[in-house]
Write a protein that holds these residues in place. Sequence first.
Motif, PDB file in Angstrom:
ATOM      1  N   GLY A   1       0.788  -1.224   0.000  1.00 38.00           N
ATOM      2  CA  GLY A   1       0.000   0.000   0.000  1.00 38.00           C
ATOM      3  C   GLY A   1       0.820   1.273   0.000  1.00 38.00           C
ATOM      4  N   GLU A   2       2.101   1.151  -0.376  1.00 37.07           N
ATOM      5  CA  GLU A   2       3.009   2.302  -0.271  1.00 37.07           C
ATOM      6  C   GLU A   2       2.571   3.503  -1.112  1.00 37.07           C
ATOM      7  OE1 GLU A   2       5.036  -1.331   1.006  1.00 37.07           O
ATOM      8  OE2 GLU A   2       3.950  -0.812  -0.835  1.00 37.07           O
ATOM      9  N   ALA A   3       1.924   3.262  -2.237  1.00 40.83           N
ATOM     10  CA  ALA A   3       1.481   4.383  -3.082  1.00 40.83           C
ATOM     11  C   ALA A   3       0.437   5.241  -2.381  1.00 40.83           C
ATOM     12  CB  ALA A   3       0.914   3.851  -4.399  1.00 40.83           C
ATOM     13  N   TYR A   4      -0.252   4.644  -1.424  1.00 38.87           N
ATOM     14  CA  TYR A   4      -1.292   5.362  -0.692  1.00 38.87           C
ATOM     15  C   TYR A   4      -0.843   5.801   0.706  1.00 38.87           C
ATOM     16  CZ  TYR A   4      -4.457   3.675  -4.317  1.00 38.87           C
ATOM     17  OH  TYR A   4      -5.062   3.420  -5.525  1.00 38.87           O
ATOM     18  N   PHE A   5      -0.007   4.997   1.331  1.00 36.68           N
ATOM     19  CA  PHE A   5       0.356   5.248   2.732  1.00 36.68           C
ATOM     20  C   PHE A   5       1.846   5.530   2.939  1.00 36.68           C
ATOM     21  CE2 PHE A   5      -3.437   2.546   2.832  1.00 36.68           C
ATOM     22  CZ  PHE A   5      -4.261   3.303   3.640  1.00 36.68           C
ATOM     23  N   GLY A   6       2.664   5.301   1.910  1.00 39.42           N
ATOM     24  CA  GLY A   6       4.096   5.492   2.054  1.00 39.42           C
ATOM     25  C   GLY A   6       4.736   4.308   2.766  1.00 39.42           C
TER      26      GLY A   6
END
Length: 306
Positions: A215-220
């Motif tokens: 989920g890095e694109a949304y949450f880093g």
Amino acid sequence: MKLSTMLVAGLIGLAGNGAMADEQSCATVKMADPGWSDIAATNAITGVLLDGMGYKAKVDTLAVPIAYGGLKDGQVDVFLGNWMPAQQGFYDKFVKTGDVTQYNKNLEGTEFTLAVPDYVWDAGIHDFADLQKQADKFGKKIYGIGSGAPANLSLQEIIKKNEFGLGDWKLVESSEQAMLSEVSRAVKKKAFITFLGWTPHPMNVQLKMHYLTGGEAYFGASGSVYTLTRKGYAQACPNVGKLLTNLSFTQEMENGIMAEVVNKKITNADAAKAYMKANPAVLEKWLDGVKTLDGQDALAAVKAKL
């Protein structure tokens, strides 16, 4: 005394009185709390410091969108919970436009994304993409926090775009406490559940849990928390502004204070005071160059109040 000297002295006196009057108008500091344990802890630290300095912290529980709106409209002075990149959308809408001022970074190295209990992790759920593989066991539900929270908005976007095959999943929105109660019930039954997790927070000690990748694109991959103020606040209230500039926290500090609250059933303010008594060196950093409301040494005043 010469007339010119008297005029200069008078002007200095008037300037000093004006500055004092300006600072008196800042005696109440209006702060926002979204109902999160970590912000309750940092608000408590700030409140104890302000109290020792002769100020008063007025904390209102406000959903994140309302807090940002309050900052823009001047109804809120300070918000210590600008989690980035989770709040990127609010940053773009309020901070980037210049309506709200982003101050210093007060915490770094945070995690904020979906998490699962250890037995779910052991069953092979390590990534967002793994959730759909065992969708029925989760009841196709993701447990989030309060309605309007930036993280919830990101999860809703993931569902809307059918990212990771989660298009027919449902986001269950509730308070932080209600979400964690749901997690606790699931853990007792060893039922599958995925929920929003973050550090710092006592959940990381109370629960055997793991954070999902993907989920890095949304949450880093890792984030930071910043202090926000209403536009022009530091100029109008420079002494409190200086305190805010100095204020930074650590994961260990926040986790320790939150754990004290949970384990000893004490208030956040009492836990914050206990931390300061046990770690007096932090006061020197926080209060460097800061005065009391009436212009005295803040460090001595806060220590005396502790």
